[in-house]
Design an enzyme around this catalytic site. Structure first.
Site, PDB file in Angstrom:
ATOM      1  CE  LYS A  34       2.826  11.636  36.191  1.00  0.00           C
ATOM      2  NZ  LYS A  34       2.258  11.325  37.500  1.00  0.00           N
TER       3      LYS A  34
ATOM      4  CG  HIS B  81      23.950  12.176  26.805  1.00  0.00           C
ATOM      5  ND1 HIS B  81      22.860  11.732  26.096  1.00  0.00           N
ATOM      6  CD2 HIS B  81      23.556  12.175  28.101  1.00  0.00           C
ATOM      7  CE1 HIS B  81      21.865  11.467  26.929  1.00  0.00           C
ATOM      8  NE2 HIS B  81      22.265  11.730  28.153  1.00  0.00           N
TER       9      HIS B  81
ATOM     10  CG  ASP C  38      21.866  10.650  23.108  1.00  0.00           C
ATOM     11  OD1 ASP C  38      21.742  11.805  23.571  1.00  0.00           O
ATOM     12  OD2 ASP C  38      22.839   9.926  23.362  1.00  0.00           O
ATOM     13  CG  HIS C  39      18.123  14.373  26.442  1.00  0.00           C
ATOM     14  ND1 HIS C  39      18.832  13.456  27.178  1.00  0.00           N
ATOM     15  CD2 HIS C  39      18.411  15.581  26.979  1.00  0.00           C
ATOM     16  CE1 HIS C  39      19.511  14.086  28.119  1.00  0.00           C
ATOM     17  NE2 HIS C  39      19.272  15.385  28.024  1.00  0.00           N
TER      18      HIS C  39
ATOM     19  CG  ASP D 259      23.651   9.063  33.769  1.00  0.00           C
ATOM     20  OD1 ASP D 259      22.553   8.602  33.422  1.00  0.00           O
ATOM     21  OD2 ASP D 259      23.799  10.213  34.237  1.00  0.00           O
TER      22      ASP D 259
HETATM   23  C1  BG6 Z   1      20.583  12.201  31.361  1.00  0.00           C
HETATM   24  C2  BG6 Z   1      21.301  11.600  32.531  1.00  0.00           C
HETATM   25  O1  BG6 Z   1      20.643  11.334  30.257  1.00  0.00           O
HETATM   26  O2  BG6 Z   1      21.169  13.438  31.034  1.00  0.00           O
HETATM   27  C3  BG6 Z   1      21.282  12.543  33.710  1.00  0.00           C
HETATM   28  O3  BG6 Z   1      20.686  10.376  32.897  1.00  0.00           O
HETATM   29  C4  BG6 Z   1      21.805  13.904  33.321  1.00  0.00           C
HETATM   30  O4  BG6 Z   1      22.043  12.029  34.792  1.00  0.00           O
HETATM   31  C5  BG6 Z   1      21.109  14.403  32.059  1.00  0.00           C
HETATM   32  O5  BG6 Z   1      21.574  14.804  34.379  1.00  0.00           O
HETATM   33  C6  BG6 Z   1      21.741  15.676  31.551  1.00  0.00           C
HETATM   34  O6  BG6 Z   1      20.937  16.205  30.552  1.00  0.00           O
HETATM   35  P1  BG6 Z   1      20.921  17.755  30.249  1.00  0.00           P
HETATM   36  O7  BG6 Z   1      19.995  17.890  29.101  1.00  0.00           O
HETATM   37  O8  BG6 Z   1      20.448  18.438  31.491  1.00  0.00           O
HETATM   38  O9  BG6 Z   1      22.333  18.118  29.929  1.00  0.00           O
END
Ligand code: BG6
Length: 499
Positions: free
Chosen positions: A19, A240, A177-178, A235
């Site tokens: 969503k 990341h 991996d966003h 995490d």
């Molecule tokens: C996620 C983590 O992968 O990335 C979160 O699980 C974290 O804990 C987040 O807050 C951070 O992403 P961004 O895009 O806000 O830097």
């Protein structure tokens, strides 16, 4: 924009990720014409929903994008719902039937994207059934998108990977991996490989150290249950941070293709030194936030957060030093840190160059060395880069002072730029895996992180703390100080926190 054809089968179609991220991203792609007549979405989950109800939920999820009634109708008419218990074989047969019908109806050419937006413990079962019940299409492409957490250590990650490999080949697996969808993370390659002034200096001869900070001002919010079992190391660092390290450290690819880039990233990650326990203690520190305040706002400590064990020793902060054993990086520390409830939200990379061989201005600068040149890449919340150079101070005499060349993308440019998930979905539709992690990257990252976790798990003393809304425990500053360095960090003048 060229229209892409595909059927999306979303497992976990009623969930939060679907969503919040997937439906809005699909809608943006729809608006831009990247998907149009020839796409369909099957949402599946355990709940019994009708197509109509599903379409209402999808409509709500795109509300923020202010769709017109006509857009809503034409977009949501492509959405179908099927209640589905992932362990029930018969239901896969029904799923396949619907998938084939939609393939005909929308002329999807047999292209299928399977999105597993649910707990990884189900990945294996789903993959096995997809294979055994012949849900893979025979013509067109089959692609699988999955999200972290990808295992909790190397062993479980490998098991997970083996289980999905039963149905999908590595080429078909798109691991999100966003961070790799972020504009400025993608820009690392442009900055490095598009500018000879940087790439020719990008090595141990000219770079003193690299600093990567992923600071968050938020606490654990609603995710205490998950986070308390995970901690900052798993995490943020395993995925990341190590992805960012790989992009900074890799050798130049011969051509900008997914294959070439992923090969170089794998090499980089596999060259990161794996510490023994003693070295972990020397090179990594952790911390947990206690209560604190910033201005008039008070923040509770981690122990008082919802769904967190009050005696938890889970780390909400990690700082450490990676060494990369290659010709290029010999002796250059990559300092990293990440944490929750830090002073400000800020993801930044600092490339700190070595000072000039001698300081010819030493008579007037009153120090033996000139300030270092620093290339800063601002990933978020502002996006751009800056370069700190030394110049002559205006006036009589000859004083030398640092000046900063500062560039940020304008907010207008950014408004029109696609969000991370939108970019990644489009990449997957096009079959471009550049911004997804290869299994070998995941495996290398876990091997680096596992020993850190194991070392900490054996420690019995109390975990260091830091007051909420500060930049982490003292140990993090000591880590650099013992190397004669310090964290480069100034508030980002371009950032105005939204009230
Ligand atoms: C996620 C983590 O992968 O990335 C979160 O699980 C974290 O804990 C987040 O807050 C951070 O992403 P961004 O895009 O806000 O830097």
């Amino acid at each position: 924009t060229q229209e892409n054809k595909a059927l999306f089968i979303i497992f976990g179609g009623t969930g939060d990720l679907a969503k919040r991220k997937l439906y809005p991203s699909l809608f943006r792609l729809f608006r831009k014409g990247a998907i149009g007549k020839h796409f369909a979405v099957i949402g599946t989950a355990r709940r019994e929903w009708t197509n109509d109800h599903f379409r209402e939920v999808v409509t709500e999820s795109i509300e923020e994008l202010n769709p017109t009634p006509k857009e809503i109708d034409s977009f949501t008419s492509h959405f179908y719902y099927q209640a589905h218990n992932v362990t029930n074989t018969e239901e896969y047969v029904t799923l396949e039937k619907l998938a084939s019908e939609l393939n005909e109806e929308y002329q999807l050419e047999g292209n299928r994207i399977f999105y597993l937006a649910m707990a990884p413990s189900f990945f294996g079962t789903i993959a096995q059934h997809i294979k055994s019940e012949h849900i893979l299409s025979d013509d067109g492409f089959n692609r699988l998108i999955i999200e972290k957490p990808f295992g909790t250590d190397y062993k479980t990650a490998k098991e997970l990977n083996d289980s999905i490999s039963a149905a999908f080949t590595e080429d078909q697996i798109f691991r999100i991996d966003h961070y790799l969808g972020k504009e400025m993370v993608q820009n690392i390659s442009a900055i490095r490989f598009g500018n000879n002034i940087f790439e020719s200096l990008w090595n141990h001869h000219y770079i003193d150290n690299v600093q990567i900070t992923l600071a968050e001002s938020l606490g654990v919010e609603e995710r205490g249950g998950y986070y308390d079992k995970s901690g900052a190391l798993k995490d943020m660092v395993q995925n990341h941070i190590l992805q960012v390290v790989a992009l900074l450290a890799m050798e130049p690819p011969t051509i900008f293709s997914d294959r070439a880039i992923r090969t170089e990233k794998i090499n980089a990650l596999e060259s990161i030194r794996i510490y023994n326990e003693e070295e972990v203690k020397e090179n990594f520190v952790r911390g947990q936030y206690s209560s604190g305040h910033l201005g008039k706002n008070n923040f509770v400590g981690y122990h008082d957060e919802k769904d967190v064990d009050p005696s938890s020793s889970t780390e909400t902060f990690v700082a450490g030093k990676f060494m990369i054993d290659t010709f290029r990086w010999s002796g250059v520390p990559f300092y990293i840190r990440t944490g929750k409830r830090l002073t400000e939200k800020g993801t930044r990379i600092n490339i700190v160059f070595k000072p000039t061989p001698i300081n010819v201005f030493r008579a007037s600068t009153q120090s033996e060395e000139l300030p270092e040149n620093i290339l800063t890449i601002y990933i978020q919340p502002t996006e751009g880069f800056s370069l700190t150079l030394n110049g002559k101070e205006v006036g009589p005499g000859f004083a030398v002072d640092p000046v900063k060349l500062n560039y940020r993308h304008s907010s207008e440019t950014l408004e029109n730029s696609p969000e991370a998930y939108e970019k990644l979905l489009l990449d997957c539709l096009k079959g471009d895996a550049t911004n997804f992690t290869h299994w070998d990257e995941v495996a290398a990252s876990w091997k680096i992180v596992d020993i850190i976790r194991q070392t900490w798990d054996k420690e019995t003393g109390a975990i260091p703390t830091y007051p909420a809304r500060t930049m982490g425990p003292k140990e993090s500053f000591d880590l650099l100080e013992k190397d004669g360095r310090s964290w480069v960090w100034e508030p980002d003048q371009w950032y105005r926190e939204k009230e």
